[in-house]
Write an enzyme that holds these catalytic residues in place. Structure first.
Site, short mmCIF file in Angstrom:
data_model
loop_
_atom_site.label_atom_id
_atom_site.label_comp_id
_atom_site.label_asym_id
_atom_site.label_seq_id
_atom_site.Cartn_x
_atom_site.Cartn_y
_atom_site.Cartn_z
N TYR A 127 0.82 -1.22 0.00
CA TYR A 127 0.00 0.00 0.00
C TYR A 127 0.85 1.27 0.00
CZ TYR A 127 -3.39 -3.46 1.68
OH TYR A 127 -4.16 -4.56 1.83
N TYR A 160 -14.60 -5.34 3.58
CA TYR A 160 -13.25 -5.66 3.08
C TYR A 160 -13.06 -7.17 3.14
CZ TYR A 160 -8.28 -6.21 2.52
OH TYR A 160 -7.06 -6.62 2.05
N ASP A 167 -17.04 -13.81 6.73
CA ASP A 167 -15.60 -13.61 6.68
C ASP A 167 -15.15 -13.22 8.09
OD1 ASP A 167 -13.04 -12.66 6.46
OD2 ASP A 167 -13.39 -11.48 4.65
N LYS A 189 -6.18 -14.52 10.00
CA LYS A 189 -5.23 -13.67 10.76
C LYS A 189 -4.69 -14.26 12.06
CE LYS A 189 -5.84 -9.30 8.61
NZ LYS A 189 -7.01 -9.10 7.75
C1 LIG Z 1 -7.17 -9.20 6.32
C2 LIG Z 1 -8.50 -9.60 5.84
C3 LIG Z 1 -8.65 -10.32 4.64
C4 LIG Z 1 -7.48 -10.64 3.73
O1 LIG Z 1 -6.57 -11.49 4.33
P1 LIG Z 1 -5.08 -11.60 3.70
O2 LIG Z 1 -4.43 -12.66 4.52
O3 LIG Z 1 -4.46 -10.25 3.85
O4 LIG Z 1 -5.25 -11.98 2.28
C5 LIG Z 1 -9.92 -10.69 4.26
N1 LIG Z 1 -10.99 -10.40 5.03
C6 LIG Z 1 -10.89 -9.74 6.18
C7 LIG Z 1 -12.11 -9.47 7.00
C8 LIG Z 1 -9.64 -9.30 6.63
O5 LIG Z 1 -9.55 -8.61 7.77
#
Ligand SMILES: *Cc1c(COP(=O)(O)O)cnc(C)c1O
Length: 431
Positions: A21, A149, A243, A272
């Site tokens: 970024y 996101y 997600d 994460k």
């Molecule tokens: C960080 C994140 C992603 C993407 O994960 P990466 O490991 O960076 O590809 C997707 N969805 C959410 C909600 C996130 O916080």
């Protein structure tokens, strides 16, 4: 590689590492980290920073928790990596079983990958192919939400917030999805119901970050919104995808946001904090009902995906060790203590000039500003004050490791308030 100074006006060999970024010309030099322990990062010049953002929300047990480090070392001595096609290993088998047991409802089937974005792509592929496998073609699009996101790959960009996800800039390169407002009130539930009655037969699923939209601006919504999405998805036979890459593993005070909301999705993605911030790993966890649509004698019905490093043994060992820590140590109680400290200290920020909103939930504390002028100066002031805080968009936020001591947390919050105040008075005070 030939060094060059003509034309572009930079020395190519000085920019081998292309940073995330970042406008490479103007981005300030990155700070070299030489060691990390607990909640502290040590820089090459000896300075220490308290990590207020858990290395992009991953390091929930702090850096180098001995239980995770031991597990990874033992796994490296046994089998660092082996392909999952045709072969298997105990760390992946055990982790899949444990995740299936921990995930709510009938989310029983775990597909591994190496990054959050990829795990969301896999969820989208499962949704699309589940319809194809039932003989229903033409369902290729997704319903997703403003402020959302879900990653940086092309398919996940298409389900991000249209502006943040740069839908206009990348028009033509990314799929066109149905993007709506989150149904946070009766009016929006009604309009979404209308939208779905018109478009649902082109849709393969609904994608949402449950309870907190993270990288889109740390916006909160409540369980009723997710229940509305659950109802609408059921009415139209659409898989609901949560997600939980940010919310998963305790960030909101329960292991998953789904649990806190009391709403069960058909697919969940996690990444994460899955390995406690140790190694890259992600998982897409699907319901038995969806898994069944892939089941049968026909090889053409198989899920057509297989990342090279999927289920990497060392990463799975780290994740198993991380789950042990959730069982053995009072992680969720620590999250509740962080929430209480946010509740006690953060409201002070409401009196500062330029502050639009102050909110917190679990181990997420947010100060929302009108804007963030001179962002790089603000970031540098946090570093000068000994804390690693990374404001973005209009948001100054804290998401510390759950193991942070009360003393360090109070210091982190008070330092954040002090730096924010000095900077806000410079930029927003009106005489
Ligand atoms: C960080 C994140 C992603 C993407 O994960 P990466 O490991 O960076 O590809 C997707 N969805 C959410 C909600 C996130 O916080």
């Amino acid at each position: 590689m030939m060094p060059t100074t003509d034309g572009p006006g930079f020395v190519a060999t000085e920019h081998a590492l292309w940073r995330p970024y970042a406008q490479m010309k103007t981005t300030p030099p990155a700070l070299p980290v030489v060691s990390a322990e607990g909640v502290r990062l040590t820089l090459a010049d000896g300075r220490q920073l308290i990590d207020g953002v858990s290395s992009w929300w991953t390091v929930c047990h702090g850096y180098r928790h001995p239980h995770i480090i031991d597990a990874v070392k033992r796994q490296l001595d046994a089998v660092p990596h082996v392909m999952l096609g045709g072969l298997t290993h105990d760390p992946a088998e055990r982790l899949a079983t444990r995740l299936a047991a921990l995930a709510p409802g009938d989310l029983n089937h775990v597909f591994f990958s190496e990054s959050g974005s990829v795990s969301v792509e896999i969820a989208m592929k499962i949704a699309v192919q589940s319809f194809i496998n039932r003989g229903e073609r033409g369902r290729t699009r997704f319903l997703a939400f403003r402020g959302g996101y879900h990653g940086d790959t092309l398919a996940t960009m298409s389900v991000c917030d249209p502006e943040e996800g740069m839908h206009a800039l990348f028009a033509g390169a990314i799929a066109r999805q149905v993007i709506a407002d989150l149904p946070v009130d009766a009016d929006r539930i009604d309009s979404l119901a209308v939208l779905l009655s018109e478009q649902a037969d082109t849709l393969a699923g609904v994608v949402v970050e449950p309870l907190v939209q993270g990288a889109g601006g740390m916006r909160f919504h409540d369980a009723a919104t997710l229940q509305a999405l659950r109802n609408l998805s059921d009415q139209h036979g659409l898989p609901l995808i949560f997600d939980e890459i940010m919310t998963g593993f305790g960030r909101l005070g329960t292991l998953f946001a789904a649990e806190k909301a009391g709403v069960t999705p058909d697919i969940m993605t996690v990444s994460k904090a899955l390995t406690g911030g140790t190694l890259p790993l992600a998982a897409t966890i699907a319901s038995t009902r969806l898994f069944e649509t892939f089941w049968g004698e026909d090889p053409g019905r198989a899920l057509m995906h297989g990342p090279t490093y999927m289920g990497n043994p060392a990463a799975c060992a780290a994740a198993n060790a991380s789950l042990d820590l959730f069982e053995r140590e009072p992680r969720l109680a620590q999250v509740h203590a962080i929430e209480a400290m946010f509740a006690a200290l953060l409201p002070e920020a409401r009196a500062l000039p330029g502050v639009v909103d102050v909110r917190w939930q679990g181990a997420i504390g947010v100060i929302e500003m009108e804007s963030l002028p001179e962002l790089e100066i603000l970031k540098a002031s946090f570093v000068d004050a000994g804390v690693w805080v990374r404001p973005f968009n209009t948001i100054i936020y804290l998401m510390p490791p759950y193991v942070i001591s009360a003393e360090d947390l109070e210091h982190l919050i008070r330092t954040t308030l002090r730096v924010t105040e000095a900077w806000a008075r410079r930029h927003f005070s009106r005489v």
